[in-house]
Write an enzyme that holds these catalytic residues in place. Sequence first.
Site, PDB file in Angstrom:
ATOM      1  N   ASP A   8     -54.267 -18.128  78.227  1.00  0.00           N
ATOM      2  CA  ASP A   8     -53.892 -18.842  79.577  1.00  0.00           C
ATOM      3  C   ASP A   8     -54.910 -19.815  79.585  1.00  0.00           C
ATOM      4  O   ASP A   8     -55.523 -20.072  78.487  1.00  0.00           O
ATOM      5  CB  ASP A   8     -53.839 -18.038  80.740  1.00  0.00           C
ATOM      6  CG  ASP A   8     -55.075 -17.606  81.043  1.00  0.00           C
ATOM      7  OD1 ASP A   8     -56.180 -17.736  80.427  1.00  0.00           O
ATOM      8  OD2 ASP A   8     -55.243 -16.814  82.228  1.00  0.00           O
ATOM      9  N   CYS A  65     -57.868 -14.582  77.942  1.00  0.00           N
ATOM     10  CA  CYS A  65     -57.733 -15.081  79.292  1.00  0.00           C
ATOM     11  C   CYS A  65     -59.246 -15.238  79.869  1.00  0.00           C
ATOM     12  O   CYS A  65     -59.983 -15.288  78.967  1.00  0.00           O
ATOM     13  CB  CYS A  65     -56.768 -14.237  80.179  1.00  0.00           C
ATOM     14  SG  CYS A  65     -57.670 -12.644  80.502  1.00  0.00           S
ATOM     15  N   THR A  67     -61.349 -13.326  81.771  1.00  0.00           N
ATOM     16  CA  THR A  67     -62.070 -12.280  81.399  1.00  0.00           C
ATOM     17  C   THR A  67     -61.598 -11.427  80.161  1.00  0.00           C
ATOM     18  O   THR A  67     -62.297 -10.388  79.858  1.00  0.00           O
ATOM     19  CB  THR A  67     -61.869 -11.052  82.738  1.00  0.00           C
ATOM     20  OG1 THR A  67     -60.853 -10.890  82.946  1.00  0.00           O
ATOM     21  CG2 THR A  67     -62.474 -11.954  83.863  1.00  0.00           C
ATOM     22  N   HIS A  98     -60.592   3.096  64.693  1.00  0.00           N
ATOM     23  CA  HIS A  98     -60.220   4.704  65.279  1.00  0.00           C
ATOM     24  C   HIS A  98     -58.687   4.069  65.984  1.00  0.00           C
ATOM     25  O   HIS A  98     -57.772   4.911  66.267  1.00  0.00           O
ATOM     26  CB  HIS A  98     -61.045   5.048  66.262  1.00  0.00           C
ATOM     27  CG  HIS A  98     -62.325   5.472  65.854  1.00  0.00           C
ATOM     28  ND1 HIS A  98     -63.211   6.243  66.608  1.00  0.00           N
ATOM     29  CD2 HIS A  98     -62.540   5.675  64.760  1.00  0.00           C
ATOM     30  CE1 HIS A  98     -64.200   6.635  65.712  1.00  0.00           C
ATOM     31  NE2 HIS A  98     -63.823   6.410  64.565  1.00  0.00           N
ATOM     32  N   HIS A 133     -57.112  10.058  64.078  1.00  0.00           N
ATOM     33  CA  HIS A 133     -56.674   8.936  65.083  1.00  0.00           C
ATOM     34  C   HIS A 133     -55.272   8.860  65.080  1.00  0.00           C
ATOM     35  O   HIS A 133     -54.968   8.224  66.114  1.00  0.00           O
ATOM     36  CB  HIS A 133     -57.502   7.756  64.770  1.00  0.00           C
ATOM     37  CG  HIS A 133     -58.861   8.114  64.401  1.00  0.00           C
ATOM     38  ND1 HIS A 133     -59.799   8.391  65.677  1.00  0.00           N
ATOM     39  CD2 HIS A 133     -59.814   8.087  63.425  1.00  0.00           C
ATOM     40  CE1 HIS A 133     -60.978   8.513  65.325  1.00  0.00           C
ATOM     41  NE2 HIS A 133     -60.930   8.440  63.789  1.00  0.00           N
TER      42      HIS A 133
HETATM   43  C1  RB5 Z   1     -57.097 -16.910  85.626  1.00  0.00           C
HETATM   44  O1  RB5 Z   1     -57.565 -17.635  86.944  1.00  0.00           O
HETATM   45  C2  RB5 Z   1     -57.708 -15.737  85.487  1.00  0.00           C
HETATM   46  O2  RB5 Z   1     -57.143 -14.580  86.640  1.00  0.00           O
HETATM   47  C3  RB5 Z   1     -57.017 -15.197  84.123  1.00  0.00           C
HETATM   48  O3  RB5 Z   1     -57.561 -15.959  83.192  1.00  0.00           O
HETATM   49  C4  RB5 Z   1     -57.861 -13.626  83.773  1.00  0.00           C
HETATM   50  O4  RB5 Z   1     -59.070 -13.560  83.854  1.00  0.00           O
HETATM   51  C5  RB5 Z   1     -57.175 -12.501  84.491  1.00  0.00           C
HETATM   52  O5  RB5 Z   1     -57.748 -11.504  84.029  1.00  0.00           O
END
Ligand code: RB5
Length: 144
Positions: A8, A65, A67, A98, A133
């Site tokens: 994203d 993304c 996080t 695993h 596994h």
């Molecule tokens: C986008 O703002 C953010 O929420 C997304 O990139 C991600 O961190 C979601 O888990």
Amino acid sequence: MKIAIASDHGGFEMKQALIEYFSKKGLALQDLGTHDTCSVDYPDYADKMADYILSGRADLGILICGTGVGISIAANRHKGIRAALLYNKFVAAKAKEHNNANIIVFGGRTMSIPEVIEYCEIFLKSTYEGGRHQQRLDKMDKGE
Ligand code: RB5
């Protein structure tokens, strides 16, 4: 090996850096977007990647993304997808040995590009161990 990559907006910069890194090593990643920093919804890219992997168009996916959490959750909704957020060197090896992860995931806002490159390399040189596994992986894919 065919590797696809998608992110994203929160992972766009890291995606571009990984494409450049692998390109210099002679490996062209299949870029499934996003293609700029405009806000998009990460489940759309997780779904696109899951289709790609499950249809055999790529052997491994890389998802990013902000996080790494949201896009992991979304990808793992798909039966047959094993998306692993690689957050240290030990996990980078175990996710292959695993879990036989078919998608590896990173946080564009929580991780540095050098560490992510290191985790990619560790994962790629690791080998799935099978055996006990495999019975665990089979349990995740049975039923509806
Ligand atoms: C986008 O703002 C953010 O929420 C997304 O990139 C991600 O961190 C979601 O888990």
